[in-house]
Design a protein around this motif. Structure first.
Motif, PDB file in Angstrom:
ATOM      1  N   ASP A 179     -16.549  94.837 -59.379  1.00 29.66           N
ATOM      2  CA  ASP A 179     -18.172  94.525 -59.774  1.00 29.66           C
ATOM      3  C   ASP A 179     -18.185  93.316 -59.674  1.00 29.66           C
ATOM      4  OD1 ASP A 179     -20.472  96.305 -59.876  1.00 29.66           O
ATOM      5  OD2 ASP A 179     -20.693  95.322 -61.651  1.00 29.66           O
ATOM      6  N   ASP A 180     -18.932  92.585 -58.935  1.00 28.45           N
ATOM      7  CA  ASP A 180     -19.311  91.130 -59.116  1.00 28.45           C
ATOM      8  C   ASP A 180     -20.351  90.692 -60.040  1.00 28.45           C
ATOM      9  OD1 ASP A 180     -17.326  91.157 -56.834  1.00 28.45           O
ATOM     10  OD2 ASP A 180     -18.955  90.888 -55.249  1.00 28.45           O
ATOM     11  N   THR A 181     -19.856  90.747 -61.293  1.00 25.86           N
ATOM     12  CA  THR A 181     -20.540  90.712 -62.444  1.00 25.86           C
ATOM     13  C   THR A 181     -21.063  89.330 -62.613  1.00 25.86           C
ATOM     14  OG1 THR A 181     -18.610  90.574 -63.913  1.00 25.86           O
ATOM     15  CG2 THR A 181     -19.635  92.631 -63.917  1.00 25.86           C
ATOM     16  N   PHE A 182     -20.338  88.418 -62.384  1.00 28.85           N
ATOM     17  CA  PHE A 182     -20.944  86.880 -62.576  1.00 28.85           C
ATOM     18  C   PHE A 182     -22.240  86.770 -61.795  1.00 28.85           C
ATOM     19  CE2 PHE A 182     -21.000  82.419 -61.343  1.00 28.85           C
ATOM     20  CZ  PHE A 182     -21.073  81.796 -62.566  1.00 28.85           C
ATOM     21  N   LEU A 183     -22.508  87.516 -60.614  1.00 24.76           N
ATOM     22  CA  LEU A 183     -23.721  87.170 -59.911  1.00 24.76           C
ATOM     23  C   LEU A 183     -24.824  87.508 -60.697  1.00 24.76           C
ATOM     24  CD1 LEU A 183     -22.742  88.562 -56.499  1.00 24.76           C
ATOM     25  CD2 LEU A 183     -22.716  85.956 -57.165  1.00 24.76           C
ATOM     26  N   PHE A 184     -24.849  88.108 -61.707  1.00 17.67           N
ATOM     27  CA  PHE A 184     -25.909  88.671 -62.737  1.00 17.67           C
ATOM     28  C   PHE A 184     -25.930  88.087 -64.008  1.00 17.67           C
ATOM     29  CE2 PHE A 184     -25.032  92.211 -59.973  1.00 17.67           C
ATOM     30  CZ  PHE A 184     -26.009  92.152 -59.166  1.00 17.67           C
ATOM     31  N   ASN A 185     -24.804  86.915 -64.214  1.00 23.87           N
ATOM     32  CA  ASN A 185     -24.884  86.173 -65.220  1.00 23.87           C
ATOM     33  C   ASN A 185     -24.435  84.693 -64.971  1.00 23.87           C
ATOM     34  OD1 ASN A 185     -24.438  88.330 -67.536  1.00 23.87           O
ATOM     35  ND2 ASN A 185     -22.903  88.915 -66.106  1.00 23.87           N
ATOM     36  N   GLN A 186     -25.329  84.296 -63.976  1.00 21.81           N
ATOM     37  CA  GLN A 186     -25.129  82.934 -63.409  1.00 21.81           C
ATOM     38  C   GLN A 186     -25.864  82.001 -64.465  1.00 21.81           C
ATOM     39  OE1 GLN A 186     -25.687  82.158 -59.205  1.00 21.81           O
ATOM     40  NE2 GLN A 186     -26.532  84.357 -59.209  1.00 21.81           N
ATOM     41  N   GLY A 187     -26.880  82.509 -65.056  1.00 19.25           N
ATOM     42  CA  GLY A 187     -27.768  81.607 -66.002  1.00 19.25           C
ATOM     43  C   GLY A 187     -27.937  80.307 -65.172  1.00 19.25           C
ATOM     44  N   ALA A 188     -27.876  79.250 -65.839  1.00 22.62           N
ATOM     45  CA  ALA A 188     -28.202  77.810 -65.127  1.00 22.62           C
ATOM     46  C   ALA A 188     -27.116  77.252 -64.371  1.00 22.62           C
ATOM     47  CB  ALA A 188     -28.889  76.828 -66.202  1.00 22.62           C
ATOM     48  N   THR A 189     -26.116  77.941 -63.871  1.00 22.72           N
ATOM     49  CA  THR A 189     -25.143  77.470 -63.288  1.00 22.72           C
ATOM     50  C   THR A 189     -25.366  76.942 -61.842  1.00 22.72           C
ATOM     51  OG1 THR A 189     -24.554  79.615 -61.981  1.00 22.72           O
ATOM     52  CG2 THR A 189     -23.490  79.166 -64.284  1.00 22.72           C
ATOM     53  N   THR A 190     -26.400  76.616 -61.268  1.00 20.03           N
ATOM     54  CA  THR A 190     -27.065  75.796 -60.256  1.00 20.03           C
ATOM     55  C   THR A 190     -27.191  74.280 -60.611  1.00 20.03           C
ATOM     56  OG1 THR A 190     -29.448  76.764 -60.636  1.00 20.03           O
ATOM     57  CG2 THR A 190     -28.120  77.875 -59.034  1.00 20.03           C
ATOM     58  N   LYS A 191     -27.366  74.207 -61.952  1.00 16.79           N
ATOM     59  CA  LYS A 191     -27.170  72.515 -62.469  1.00 16.79           C
ATOM     60  C   LYS A 191     -26.016  72.003 -62.058  1.00 16.79           C
ATOM     61  CE  LYS A 191     -30.334  73.684 -66.416  1.00 16.79           C
ATOM     62  NZ  LYS A 191     -30.637  73.184 -67.811  1.00 16.79           N
ATOM     63  N   GLY A 192     -25.901  70.617 -62.085  1.00 18.15           N
ATOM     64  CA  GLY A 192     -24.802  69.907 -61.755  1.00 18.15           C
ATOM     65  C   GLY A 192     -24.032  70.090 -60.517  1.00 18.15           C
ATOM     66  N   MET A 193     -24.857  70.394 -59.444  1.00 18.51           N
ATOM     67  CA  MET A 193     -24.201  70.613 -58.271  1.00 18.51           C
ATOM     68  C   MET A 193     -23.414  69.492 -57.623  1.00 18.51           C
ATOM     69  SD  MET A 193     -26.955  72.994 -55.951  1.00 18.51           S
ATOM     70  CE  MET A 193     -28.183  71.737 -56.507  1.00 18.51           C
ATOM     71  N   LYS A 194     -23.752  68.270 -57.988  1.00 21.09           N
ATOM     72  CA  LYS A 194     -22.811  66.991 -57.447  1.00 21.09           C
ATOM     73  C   LYS A 194     -21.697  66.705 -58.071  1.00 21.09           C
ATOM     74  CE  LYS A 194     -27.340  64.837 -56.190  1.00 21.09           C
ATOM     75  NZ  LYS A 194     -28.197  63.435 -56.277  1.00 21.09           N
ATOM     76  N   THR A 195     -21.443  67.750 -59.026  1.00 13.59           N
ATOM     77  CA  THR A 195     -20.169  67.212 -59.661  1.00 13.59           C
ATOM     78  C   THR A 195     -19.055  68.400 -59.829  1.00 13.59           C
ATOM     79  OG1 THR A 195     -20.983  68.033 -62.044  1.00 13.59           O
ATOM     80  CG2 THR A 195     -20.971  65.719 -61.445  1.00 13.59           C
ATOM     81  N   VAL A 196     -19.702  69.663 -59.087  1.00 12.74           N
ATOM     82  CA  VAL A 196     -18.549  70.611 -58.690  1.00 12.74           C
ATOM     83  C   VAL A 196     -17.338  70.291 -58.244  1.00 12.74           C
ATOM     84  CG1 VAL A 196     -18.224  72.841 -57.457  1.00 12.74           C
ATOM     85  CG2 VAL A 196     -20.494  72.271 -58.427  1.00 12.74           C
ATOM     86  N   PRO A 197     -16.167  70.568 -58.787  1.00 14.96           N
ATOM     87  CA  PRO A 197     -14.912  70.140 -58.057  1.00 14.96           C
ATOM     88  C   PRO A 197     -14.565  71.068 -57.089  1.00 14.96           C
ATOM     89  CG  PRO A 197     -14.520  71.399 -60.161  1.00 14.96           C
ATOM     90  CD  PRO A 197     -16.183  71.080 -60.051  1.00 14.96           C
ATOM     91  N   PHE A 198     -13.833  70.318 -55.983  1.00 11.58           N
ATOM     92  CA  PHE A 198     -13.186  71.232 -54.830  1.00 11.58           C
ATOM     93  C   PHE A 198     -11.694  70.620 -54.475  1.00 11.58           C
ATOM     94  CE2 PHE A 198     -17.721  70.981 -54.046  1.00 11.58           C
ATOM     95  CZ  PHE A 198     -18.214  72.416 -53.616  1.00 11.58           C
ATOM     96  N   GLN A 199     -11.078  71.491 -54.125  1.00 13.22           N
ATOM     97  CA  GLN A 199      -9.581  71.454 -53.676  1.00 13.22           C
ATOM     98  C   GLN A 199      -9.563  70.321 -52.286  1.00 13.22           C
ATOM     99  OE1 GLN A 199      -7.445  74.417 -51.566  1.00 13.22           O
ATOM    100  NE2 GLN A 199      -5.786  74.296 -53.095  1.00 13.22           N
ATOM    101  N   ASP A 200      -8.829  69.552 -52.210  1.00 17.19           N
ATOM    102  CA  ASP A 200      -8.518  68.706 -51.114  1.00 17.19           C
ATOM    103  C   ASP A 200      -8.555  69.264 -50.063  1.00 17.19           C
ATOM    104  OD1 ASP A 200      -7.880  66.634 -49.286  1.00 17.19           O
ATOM    105  OD2 ASP A 200      -6.033  66.012 -50.321  1.00 17.19           O
TER     106      ASP A 200
END
Length: 567
Positions: free
Chosen positions: A407-428
């Motif tokens: 069950d993809d429960t995080f999708l219903f508990n995202q809250g304000a996780t759309t904030k700070g997109m410019k600092t989301v870390p990515f793998q090389d």
């Protein structure tokens, strides 16, 4: 076989209940046949038979009810949701649309803390009902700040709702319509639930000319109790963004389904048609059009499939899905248009004939980049990740294949996780690109290095970052890099050992990168240094006739007569 063939795929990858839903859905459409499909499309027949079918197999209830709210097999499983998306898109966008807007309508409910309304939604799903998402308005579109819908306090803890919503799918029949507005005295944002059959609910008209019912509706002093409120203030705002974030992912899969069906119809027609004493598929330019269409279609599916893994692995500390979701919505749907355009150049006037699936596909494929936020809006969202992705790679976990019964429960508990997109870390990204050794990937990596130089030595000025036209072209160029990364990752997870196909995929990627480099070069505000770097990015793909013919014979021409819809 990489592309969906409904008559051959057995869905062994799914559990018994999920497999039953997929196979019975295919059986439903094949038993109806192409003639009925086209008749209902042309006559704009409300798809009551499809809704009765989904009710009988509990498709919507099983696939869109989170764990704990429905029967044992119910869960919010993005993997099987996307399988269903592809099937519905394959047979017709209208059938996908009623499912899609039901999911949008359910988003604010499952994201809510209102357990009573959650239980009610689960019961309605079990009964076969559909749902609607009352967000946009005629005068304001999806500009939430300007929403004119109001909840007016009555002094006893109750409210009345006044206002209108526009372009709302399913709003003629929905058991629950999740409606966004503001509380009149405090101006706080609010989501509340209404019933489309209530006497204070007016369904004014269908604003589109299609099988779908896309409503303009009004609430006339509609009574709202405290228990009808889903969320308020910041939670209501975040709910709207979170719902769109995971629902717009579906659009890419609908595009994959539509383009796949259109491809089968086109290759069947062209391979059987003789002109000038040879089959249409013998002409070199026709081979090129089909190979381009096929490699783009495979890339759409591979990228979208790999994006599921990132979405299902999402957490408060891993938000890479926030880049890949809008790419599935934007990049994949625009590529779907490109695929249909390419094969339309093959079948020409045949594409207008009213008894073909293609006629419907050519119309519907164009709608997907324009729904759930335009392609422009989503491409600008994608540019938020450009600097972090290109210049600030981090040690983040590898993401495995996520096809389990979860069950993809995080999708219903995202809250304000759309904030700070410019600092989301990515793998090389070099981890993926260095894992494959074919000529066009090498050329593409050289183009990537030049974009990195561009961003380090002559990045967009403050004025350029405000120039949407400039940033859209730069965003298109950047988007190709994560697009290629996930294509490579998915091919490896699928065990694809076909260097020729991967090399041919990056043939069009090199060409597309060059095209967008020319666009950035040509912008009025481009500086001398920026233009200099852009010129270096313009590269010709590696030419290999043997590779091309291998892809043509093994992958493209091999699809002729493999699928046609029952008449």
């Amino acid at each position: 076989m990489i592309l969906l063939n409904p008559k051959k795929k057995k869905f062994e990858n799914l559990d018994e209940k999920s497999r039953e839903i997929m196979l019975k859905t295919i059986e439903f459409f094949e038993n109806r046949g192409l003639k009925k499909l086209k008749h209902d499309d042309h006559e704009r027949v409300w798809y009551a038979d499809f809704l009765e079918f989904q009710k009988s197999v509990k498709a919507f209830a099983t696939l869109m009810t989170p764990e704990g709210y429905g029967p044992e097999d119910s869960r919010w499983d993005s993997y099987r949701i996307c399988e269903f998306n592809e099937i519905l898109g394959f047979y017709g966008l209208c059938y996908w649309y009623t499912w899609q807007v039901s999911m949008l309508g359910l988003g604010p409910i499952w994201l809510s803390k209102n357990e009573k309304l959650k239980q009610k939604a689960a019961k309605l799903l079990e009964e076969g009902e559909i749902f609607a998402f009352g967000l946009s308005e005629k005068e304001h579109g999806a500009d939430l700040i300007s929403s004119g819908m109001r909840l007016i306090p009555q002094g006893d803890g109750s409210y009345v709702a006044k206002g209108e919503k526009y372009y709302i799918g399913n709003a003629n029949k929905a058991g629950m319509v999740s409606t966004f507005g503001r509380v009149s005295d405090s101006k706080k944002y609010v989501f509340f639930a209404v019933d489309s059959q209530h006497e204070k609910y007016e369904c004014i008209r269908n604003v589109t000319n299609s099988q779908n019912y896309v409503a303009h509706y009004a609430l006339h002093d509609y009574p709202i109790q405290k228990e009808d409120i889903l969320s308020i203030d910041r939670e209501a705002w975040d709910t709207s963004l979170a719902t769109i974030a995971f629902c717009k992912f579906n659009l890419g899969w609908a595009s994959v389904g539509i383009a796949t069906h259109a491809f089968y119809e086109a290759i069947n027609h062209a391979s059987a048609r003789r002109l000038y004493n040879q089959y249409v598929t013998d002409f070199p330019h026709i081979k090129q059009l089909f190979v381009d269409a096929y490699t783009r279609l495979v890339s759409m599916k591979y990228f979208s499939a790999r994006s599921i893994d990132y979405m299902r692995s999402a957490s408060e500390t891993d938000r890479r899905y926030l880049l890949f979701n809008p790419m599935v919505k934007t990049k994949v749907t625009m590529q779907g248009e490109e695929v249909v355009n390419l094969i339309w150049d093959v079948i020409a006037a045949k594409g207008f004939e009213n008894d073909n699936y293609f006629e419907t596909a050519a119309r519907d494929i164009r709608g997907l980049p324009k729904l759930e936020g335009t392609a422009h809006v989503n491409m600008m969202l994608i540019t938020n990740f450009m600097m972090s992705y290109m210049l600030n790679s981090a040690e983040v976990p590898d993401v495995p294949r996520r096809a389990g019964k979860e069950d993809d429960t995080f999708l219903f508990n995202q809250g304000a996780t759309t904030k700070g997109m410019k600092t989301v870390p990515f793998q090389d990204y070099n981890v993926a690109y260095s894992s494959i050794d074919v000529p066009n990937v090498k050329i593409f990596r050289e183009q990537i290095a030049l974009l990195k130089e561009f961003l380090q030595e002559c990045p967009p000025s403050k004025a350029q970052t405000r120039d949407i036209d400039y940033m859209l072209s730069l965003g298109e160029m950047f988007a190709l890099i994560p697009y290629g990364q996930l294509i490579i990752e998915n091919a490896q997870l699928d065990g694809l050992e076909d260097d020729a196909l991967m090399d041919q995929i990056f043939d069009f990627m090199v060409r597309d990168f060059s095209k967008f480099a020319v666009q950035v070069f040509s912008k009025p505000s481009s500086t001398e240094k920026q233009m200099e770097v852009c010129k270096k990015m313009i590269r010709k793909p590696s030419v290999d006739e043997d590779r091309f013919m291998q892809v043509w014979e093994k992958h493209v021409y091999a699809l002729k007569d493999q699928y046609s819809m029952n008449p």
